[in-house]
Design a protein around this motif. Structure first.
Motif, PDB file in Angstrom:
ATOM      1  N   TRP A  70       0.569  -0.872  -0.026  1.00 33.02           N
ATOM      2  CA  TRP A  70      -0.051  -0.197  -0.255  1.00 33.02           C
ATOM      3  C   TRP A  70       0.541   1.182   0.274  1.00 33.02           C
ATOM      4  N   PHE A  71       2.342   0.910   0.417  1.00 25.59           N
ATOM      5  CA  PHE A  71       2.878   1.824  -0.093  1.00 25.59           C
ATOM      6  C   PHE A  71       4.319   2.036  -0.782  1.00 25.59           C
ATOM      7  N   PRO A  72       4.108   1.885  -1.703  1.00 29.71           N
ATOM      8  CA  PRO A  72       5.131   1.628  -2.700  1.00 29.71           C
ATOM      9  C   PRO A  72       6.534   3.048  -3.174  1.00 29.71           C
ATOM     10  N   GLN A  73       6.175   3.710  -2.348  1.00 34.62           N
ATOM     11  CA  GLN A  73       7.123   5.168  -2.670  1.00 34.62           C
ATOM     12  C   GLN A  73       7.587   5.308  -1.424  1.00 34.62           C
ATOM     13  N   PHE A  74       7.770   3.824  -0.625  1.00 35.81           N
ATOM     14  CA  PHE A  74       8.777   4.078   0.378  1.00 35.81           C
ATOM     15  C   PHE A  74       9.419   2.400  -0.058  1.00 35.81           C
ATOM     16  N   SER A  75      10.758   2.359   0.551  1.00 33.78           N
ATOM     17  CA  SER A  75      11.758   1.254   0.952  1.00 33.78           C
ATOM     18  C   SER A  75      11.085   1.118   1.921  1.00 33.78           C
ATOM     19  N   ILE A  76      10.290  -0.612   2.483  1.00 34.17           N
ATOM     20  CA  ILE A  76      10.502  -0.210   4.189  1.00 34.17           C
ATOM     21  C   ILE A  76      10.590  -2.193   4.511  1.00 34.17           C
ATOM     22  N   ALA A  77      11.019  -2.295   6.157  1.00 31.22           N
ATOM     23  CA  ALA A  77      12.089  -3.603   6.106  1.00 31.22           C
ATOM     24  C   ALA A  77      11.449  -3.952   7.524  1.00 31.22           C
ATOM     25  N   PRO A  78      11.427  -4.576   8.113  1.00 30.25           N
ATOM     26  CA  PRO A  78      10.467  -5.401   9.248  1.00 30.25           C
ATOM     27  C   PRO A  78      11.568  -4.382  10.267  1.00 30.25           C
ATOM     28  N   ALA A  79      11.036  -4.701  11.485  1.00 30.68           N
ATOM     29  CA  ALA A  79      11.243  -3.614  12.830  1.00 30.68           C
ATOM     30  C   ALA A  79      12.721  -3.902  12.917  1.00 30.68           C
ATOM     31  N   LEU A  80      12.958  -2.789  13.918  1.00 32.10           N
ATOM     32  CA  LEU A  80      14.849  -3.043  14.003  1.00 32.10           C
ATOM     33  C   LEU A  80      14.606  -3.429  15.242  1.00 32.10           C
ATOM     34  N   THR A  81      15.837  -4.685  15.606  1.00 28.26           N
ATOM     35  CA  THR A  81      15.627  -5.122  16.897  1.00 28.26           C
ATOM     36  C   THR A  81      16.632  -4.385  18.097  1.00 28.26           C
ATOM     37  N   PRO A  82      17.519  -4.183  18.427  1.00 25.70           N
ATOM     38  CA  PRO A  82      18.607  -2.957  19.685  1.00 25.70           C
ATOM     39  C   PRO A  82      19.836  -3.292  19.269  1.00 25.70           C
ATOM     40  N   SER A 149      -1.557  13.534   4.537  1.00 26.19           N
ATOM     41  CA  SER A 149      -1.729  12.320   4.178  1.00 26.19           C
ATOM     42  C   SER A 149      -0.130  11.716   3.830  1.00 26.19           C
ATOM     43  N   ASN A 150      -0.454   9.959   3.952  1.00 24.59           N
ATOM     44  CA  ASN A 150       0.546   8.827   4.278  1.00 24.59           C
ATOM     45  C   ASN A 150       0.645   8.308   2.914  1.00 24.59           C
ATOM     46  N   GLY A 151       0.012   8.885   1.716  1.00 22.94           N
ATOM     47  CA  GLY A 151       0.327   8.344   0.587  1.00 22.94           C
ATOM     48  C   GLY A 151      -0.120   6.979  -0.062  1.00 22.94           C
ATOM     49  N   MET A 152      -1.285   6.720   1.212  1.00 27.49           N
ATOM     50  CA  MET A 152      -1.670   5.265   1.048  1.00 27.49           C
ATOM     51  C   MET A 152      -2.142   5.294  -0.208  1.00 27.49           C
ATOM     52  N   ALA A 228      -3.022  -5.834   5.938  1.00 26.55           N
ATOM     53  CA  ALA A 228      -2.791  -5.536   4.730  1.00 26.55           C
ATOM     54  C   ALA A 228      -4.155  -6.944   4.518  1.00 26.55           C
ATOM     55  N   GLN A 229      -4.931  -7.778   4.643  1.00 26.56           N
ATOM     56  CA  GLN A 229      -5.948  -8.176   4.445  1.00 26.56           C
ATOM     57  C   GLN A 229      -6.555  -7.171   5.019  1.00 26.56           C
ATOM     58  N   LEU A 230      -6.507  -6.803   6.166  1.00 23.21           N
ATOM     59  CA  LEU A 230      -7.386  -6.096   7.020  1.00 23.21           C
ATOM     60  C   LEU A 230      -8.112  -5.112   6.807  1.00 23.21           C
ATOM     61  N   ALA A 231      -6.673  -4.328   5.448  1.00 21.55           N
ATOM     62  CA  ALA A 231      -6.534  -3.257   4.985  1.00 21.55           C
ATOM     63  C   ALA A 231      -7.866  -2.614   3.444  1.00 21.55           C
ATOM     64  N   ALA A 232      -7.888  -4.429   2.945  1.00 21.89           N
ATOM     65  CA  ALA A 232      -8.345  -4.276   1.703  1.00 21.89           C
ATOM     66  C   ALA A 232      -9.679  -4.654   2.036  1.00 21.89           C
ATOM     67  N   TRP A 233     -10.377  -4.977   3.044  1.00 21.85           N
ATOM     68  CA  TRP A 233     -11.330  -5.474   3.792  1.00 21.85           C
ATOM     69  C   TRP A 233     -12.133  -3.693   3.938  1.00 21.85           C
ATOM     70  N   ALA A 251      -8.724   2.746   9.175  1.00 23.65           N
ATOM     71  CA  ALA A 251     -10.110   2.943   7.911  1.00 23.65           C
ATOM     72  C   ALA A 251      -9.676   5.209   7.753  1.00 23.65           C
ATOM     73  N   SER A 252      -9.700   5.781   8.300  1.00 23.53           N
ATOM     74  CA  SER A 252      -9.252   7.149   7.769  1.00 23.53           C
ATOM     75  C   SER A 252      -8.605   7.035   6.613  1.00 23.53           C
ATOM     76  N   ALA A 253      -7.421   6.495   6.999  1.00 19.35           N
ATOM     77  CA  ALA A 253      -5.906   6.390   5.857  1.00 19.35           C
ATOM     78  C   ALA A 253      -6.552   6.111   4.054  1.00 19.35           C
ATOM     79  N   LEU A 254      -7.365   5.761   5.007  1.00 16.55           N
ATOM     80  CA  LEU A 254      -8.200   4.800   3.200  1.00 16.55           C
ATOM     81  C   LEU A 254      -9.216   5.534   2.713  1.00 16.55           C
ATOM     82  N   GLY A 255      -9.438   6.372   3.283  1.00 14.39           N
ATOM     83  CA  GLY A 255     -10.428   7.408   2.390  1.00 14.39           C
ATOM     84  C   GLY A 255     -11.822   6.693   3.201  1.00 14.39           C
TER      85      GLY A 255
END
Length: 332
Positions: A70-82, A149-152, A228-233, A251-255
């Protein structure tokens, strides 16, 4: 207090002079996301405005990673560990984290380009967090056209508000103090169904058992294994009603138009979903003193009041100059 702790305590949400030109293609920042969904979606407003201004933004966070499509404009990775955070984040001239001390507690103590949004979050302001973060992006990075906007954007194959009469209800929240009475949600669902609307509750799988014990005529209960499945619904739902929670921000970010039940006006002022059209319901004015309001706020909000507020929201959406869509992101 050690040197790192002293630096952390004295740091504000700026990093001093030397911020590169926001239009420079070499401007790079890492965004460290909170484990909270609502925090993630709101902080991505700052990231989105930087991308629009020509920055490269890399995002680290589990909710963002689950929603990467939903955010193709970013490079996204999982959360970093300490343990890995210092090595990874040292490569970036700027690192942005919503909170000063979490999820990475010592980040501000060792990274010279650390930026937090503490002052924006806790400022005396009439605006919700989405608008505050857009204003922060404009002021902090010198942007002239920052937007709320977060560009979603939805992946291909989904239809915005396809099920226009479907009301997605999220009757849960991260903590008990945010939750309206369960039986009132059940009563509300019956009223909505009587008005010809399709009602479905969305819950985490672990929450389903207690709802099944409340009533024999509950609406369908939906649970999703990923954000992601929640967002689609949600994206294909017509409306959203819920407690103060990250699902409402999604929900709001999705419009999707939202109606949110809040326990206090101050909390609602800061944390109401602010990406598209939405309203709030607050406790009745007649409950005296802050302590009693905190104790009895749930009982003071009837299902009838929420139903009336939802009717007003529907009229407001119907009366807008043009139909809402998933690209609208202004605070209303």
């Amino acid at each position: 207090m050690g040197n790192d702790q002293a630096q952390q305590a004295n740091r504000t949400d700026s990093v001093g002079a030397g911020m590169p030109d926001a239009q420079s293609a070499t401007s790079t920042a890492a965004f460290v996301m909170s484990p909270a969904l609502g925090d993630t979606l709101n902080l991505l407003i700052v990231a989105q405005n930087l991308v629009r201004a020509g920055w490269r933004v890399d995002v680290f966070g589990d909710h963002a990673y689950a929603l990467a499509a939903w955010f193709p404009q970013f490079s996204i990775a999982p959360a970093l560990t300490p343990d890995e955070a210092r090595e990874v984040l040292a490569r970036y001239p700027y690192v942005v984290q919503m909170h000063r001390d979490r999820p990475l507690a010592q980040l501000g103590g060792w990274h010279a380009g650390f930026i937090d949004l503490h002052e924006a979050e806790y400022a005396q302001s009439p605006h919700c967090m989405a608008k505050r973060f857009a204003d922060f992006a404009a002021a902090r990075f010198g942007l002239h056209d920052a937007e709320t906007s977060n560009g979603m954007r939805a992946p291909a194959g989904l239809s915005f508000r396809k099920h226009a009469s479907r009301v997605a209800i999220h009757p849960e929240a991260s903590t008990p103090d945010k939750r309206w009475l369960p039986q009132r949600f059940v009563d509300l669902s019956r009223r909505l169904q009587a008005a010809g609307l399709q009602v479905e509750f969305v819950l985490e799988a672990r929450e389903r058992s207690r709802w099944g014990q409340l009533a024999s005529d509950l609406p369908p209960l939906r649970s999703f294994p990923s954000s992601a499945q929640l967002a689609a619904w949600l994206y294909e739902s017509g409306w959203f009603i819920g407690n103060d929670s990250g699902v409402g921000h999604l929900a709001s970010a999705l419009g999707i138009p939202t109606l949110t039940v809040f326990r206090r006006r101050g909390v609602a002022q800061r944390w109401r979903p602010g990406f598209t059209t939405g309203d709030i319901v607050l406790p009745s004015w007649w409950v005296p003193t802050a302590g009693l309001k905190e104790r009895w706020w749930r009982e003071s909000i009837s299902a009838g009041r929420v139903m009336k507020a939802f009717g007003a929201l529907r009229l407001r959406v119907a009366g807008q100059s043009r139909p809402i869509d998933s690209a609208q992101r202004s605070e209303r």
